[in-house]
Design a protein around this motif. Structure first.
Motif, short mmCIF file in Angstrom:
data_model
loop_
_atom_site.label_atom_id
_atom_site.label_comp_id
_atom_site.label_asym_id
_atom_site.label_seq_id
_atom_site.Cartn_x
_atom_site.Cartn_y
_atom_site.Cartn_z
N ARG A 129 -4.43 -4.80 3.23
CA ARG A 129 -4.43 -4.15 1.92
C ARG A 129 -4.21 -5.14 0.77
NH1 ARG A 129 -0.23 0.65 2.75
NH2 ARG A 129 0.67 -0.95 4.12
N GLU A 160 -9.50 -3.85 -4.79
CA GLU A 160 -8.99 -2.57 -5.29
C GLU A 160 -8.73 -1.67 -4.09
OE1 GLU A 160 -12.91 0.02 -6.31
OE2 GLU A 160 -12.45 -1.56 -7.76
N PRO A 161 -7.70 -0.80 -4.13
CA PRO A 161 -7.32 0.04 -2.98
C PRO A 161 -8.17 1.29 -2.87
CG PRO A 161 -5.81 0.43 -4.77
CD PRO A 161 -6.77 -0.64 -5.26
N THR A 162 -9.48 1.10 -2.74
CA THR A 162 -10.42 2.21 -2.68
C THR A 162 -11.38 2.02 -1.52
OG1 THR A 162 -12.03 1.10 -4.11
CG2 THR A 162 -10.34 2.44 -5.21
N GLU A 163 -12.18 3.05 -1.25
CA GLU A 163 -13.19 2.91 -0.20
C GLU A 163 -14.18 1.81 -0.54
OE1 GLU A 163 -16.52 5.59 2.23
OE2 GLU A 163 -15.17 6.55 0.77
N ALA A 164 -14.54 1.72 -1.82
CA ALA A 164 -15.46 0.66 -2.25
C ALA A 164 -14.83 -0.72 -2.05
CB ALA A 164 -15.84 0.86 -3.71
N GLY A 165 -13.52 -0.82 -2.33
CA GLY A 165 -12.83 -2.09 -2.13
C GLY A 165 -12.77 -2.48 -0.68
N GLU A 166 -12.55 -1.50 0.21
CA GLU A 166 -12.52 -1.78 1.65
C GLU A 166 -13.91 -2.19 2.15
OE1 GLU A 166 -10.04 0.64 4.53
OE2 GLU A 166 -12.04 1.24 5.21
N ARG A 170 -10.80 3.22 7.23
CA ARG A 170 -11.00 4.55 6.63
C ARG A 170 -11.49 5.57 7.65
NH1 ARG A 170 -15.19 1.22 4.67
NH2 ARG A 170 -17.25 1.76 5.53
N ASP A 185 -4.43 8.30 4.10
CA ASP A 185 -5.83 7.87 3.92
C ASP A 185 -5.92 6.58 3.12
OD1 ASP A 185 -7.29 9.83 5.38
OD2 ASP A 185 -6.82 11.30 3.83
N PHE A 205 -6.56 2.68 2.18
CA PHE A 205 -7.66 1.76 2.46
C PHE A 205 -7.11 0.35 2.67
CE2 PHE A 205 -9.54 5.16 -0.15
CZ PHE A 205 -10.54 5.58 0.73
#
Length: 420
Positions: free
Chosen positions: A360, A365-371, A391, A398, A400
Motif C-alpha cells: 500500500r 493513490e489508494p484506489t483500484e486505478a492506483g493498484e 482487490r 476492500d 487496495f
C-alpha cells in the motif's frame, strides 16, 4: 492463435470492453445470460497471466515474464511426468460412473485419511470426483442455492469462488471479517445457504483452528446453512505447523450431514492440469444431486486409472508430500528474506504456496486505478513480474495495495532471480 490454454473469458475481440456488447462478433446469436457473462470477465487479471504464458522467464529467456500470481507448484513437474509415465496402464475407452471410478475413489479416500485427516476411514460412497474443485463449488451452488441466494466467505477470499457460484447458478456472495460467530453474524443476511472456509487459507496461508471450525459450524446450524471446508492445501503445511492443521473429518467422529469437505490434486500433488476435484459428504440428498451434475463434469477414465495407481503407491506419495513441504519452506525463506530486506510487510504463511504482501505504501493513490497502475508497472521492464492483485480477494475494508505472490512457480534459481 496457438495458446497453452483457452479460456472463454480471455478478451480476444477488440470490442470486449465496449459498453455495447452487441459489437462483439457473433453476439446476436447469444442468450442474455451469455451476454452478461462475456460483459463481465470473472477474473480481470487473467490477461496478465496470458502475457506471462506467451513469454515466460527461463534461464534461456532471461527477459521473459515472472509469473508469480498463478497458484501452481511447478517444482516437481519432471518427477510427476516420469511417475505417471511409469504407471500408465493404457487407455480406458468405455463409460464408468461419472462420480468417479471405484478404485480411484478408494485410493483417494485412503490417501486423504493418510495425508490430510490421519486415521479417518472414508467410505467411497461418500466421495464424488469432478474435473476440479471449481466444478464442485459450481455444483454445490446449483445444489444448495437458487438465483438470488448467497454463500458466505471470510475475507480475504479466493477470487474464483465468485465465478464458481455466480456464473451459472447466480448465487451471490457475502463477505465477513473473520470466522468468529460475531463476524459471521454481522455479515449474515437471509438467503445465505452456505459458509465456505478455506483451510489452509488462500491468500494468507493461515490455519483455521478446531475451535473456530466448531464455532462456525454452530453458526451454520443456527441458520440452517451448510458448512463447506475447502482443504485443497491440506497436505501442504509447513512441518513446524503440521500439528495446528485440523481437517473437518477429524473434528467430528462422523462427518455431519450439513458439512462438506473439498480436496483435489491441483495443489498438494502439484497437478492442476489433471483436473481432479474431490468432495466428501454424508448427506444422501446432496450426494444424489451431485451425482446428476457430475454427468457434466466427469474426469477421463484413463486419467482416473493413472491417478489411482499413483496414489496407491503410498511409499512414493508419502515421500513426495514430505519433500514438497520441505521445499516449500526453503523457497518461502528466499521470499521472506527479500521482503524483510525491502521492508515490505507480509503475513507469515503457515501453509499453502503463496504469501500475502502489503504494497500500500508504494501505490500512487489508494484506489483500484492506483493498484492496477502498480501492477502494470511491475509488468514492464526491468521487473516484468506478475502478482495476483488484492482487490479480487476482497481484503478487509476492500483496501487496495495487497498482492499475492505464488512462489513455487519456478525452481530455486528462477525464484532467486525474481527476488533479485
Amino acid at each position: 492463435q496457438e495458446s497453452p490454454v483457452a479460456f472463454v473469458f480471455v478478451p480476444l475481440d477488440p470490442a470486449w470492453n465496449s459498453p455495447d456488447m452487441t459489437d462483439v462478433a457473433g453476439s446476436k446469436y447469444l442468450s442474455s445470460r451469455a451476454m452478461e457473462i462475456i460483459s463481465k470477465p470473472p477474473l480481470g487479471y487473467f490477461n496478465h497471466i496470458i502475457k506471462c504464458w506467451d513469454d515466460p522467464y527461463t534461464a534461456s529467456n532471461p527477459e521473459g515474464y515472472f509469473c508469480l500470481g498463478l497458484a501452481e507448484n511447478k517444482c516437481h513437474d519432471q518427477e510427476l511426468v516420469e511417475k505417471l509415465n511409469s504407471i500408465r496402464r493404457g487407455p480406458k475407452l468405455g463409460y464408468q460412473m461419472m462420480t468417479g471410478v471405484e478404485d480411484t475413489k478408494r485410493a483417494i479416500a485412503e490417501g486423504f485419511g493418510r495425508w490430510v485427516a490421519p486415521g479417518v476411514k472414508i467410505s467411497t460412497d461418500h466421495v464424488v470426483l469432478m474435473n476440479g474443485v471449481g466444478s464442485l463449488v459450481h455444483a454445490l451452488a446449483l445444489s444448495l442455492g437458487a438465483p438470488g441466494d448467497t454463500f458466505m466467505f471470510p475475507r480475504p477470499r479466493y477470487p474464483a469462488f465468485k465465478m464458481d457460484t455466480s456464473t451459472v447458478a447466480q448465487v451471490g456472495e457475502l463477505v465477513c471479517d473473520g470466522v468468529s460467530a460475531k463476524a459471521l453474524q454481522a455479515a449474515y443476511q437471509p438467503g445465505c445457504k452456505a459458509l465456505i472456509l478455506t483451510n489452509p487459507g488462500n491468500p494468507a496461508g493461515d490455519l483455521v483452528s478446531e475451535g473456530e471450525i466448531k464455532e462456525a459450524y454452530a453458526f451454520c446450524q443456527k441458520h440452517g446453512m451448510i458448512l463447506v471446508l475447502d482443504e485443497i492445501y491440506g497436505a501442504t503445511v509447513s512441518p513446524k505447523y503440521k500439528s495446528e492443521f485440523k481437517s473437518g473429518l477429524t473434528v467430528w467422529p462422523t462427518l455431519p450431514e450439513d458439512v462438506v469437505v473439498l480436496w483435489g490434486m491441483s495443489k498438494d500433488f502439484c497437478m492442476s492440469g489433471i483436473r481432479c476435484g474431490v468432495l466428501i459428504a454424508t448427506n444422501p440428498a446432496l450426494l444424489q444431486a451431485l451425482g446428476t451434475y457430475a454427468l457434466f463434469h466427469g474426469i477421463s477414465v484413463t486419467t482416473q486409472q493413472d491417478l489411482g495407481a499413483m496414489l496407491s503407491d503410498t511409499t512414493w506419495a508419502d515421500d513426495f508430500l514430505h519433500r514438497n513441504a520441505e521445499n516449500r519452506d526453503i523457497m518461502l525463506k528466499v521470499v521472506t528474506d527479500t521482503l524483510t530486506e525491502l521492508k515490505i510487510p507480509f503475513v507469515q504463511p503457515k501453509a499453502a504456496i503463496f504469501i500475502w504482501m502489503d504494497f500500500r505504501k508504494l501505490l500512487e493513490e489508494p484506489t483500484e486505478a492506483g493498484e492496477e497502475k502498480f501492477l502494470c508497472d511491475l509488468m514492464e521492464p526491468p521487473t516484468r513480474m506478475f502478482f495476483t492483485p488484492g482487490r479480487d480477494f476482497r481484503p478487509i475494508d476492500d483496501a487496495f495495495g495487497f498482492f499475492r505472490m505464488c512462489y513455487l512457480y519456478f525452481d530455486k534459481p528462477g525464484l532467486e532471480e525474481a527476488m533479485r
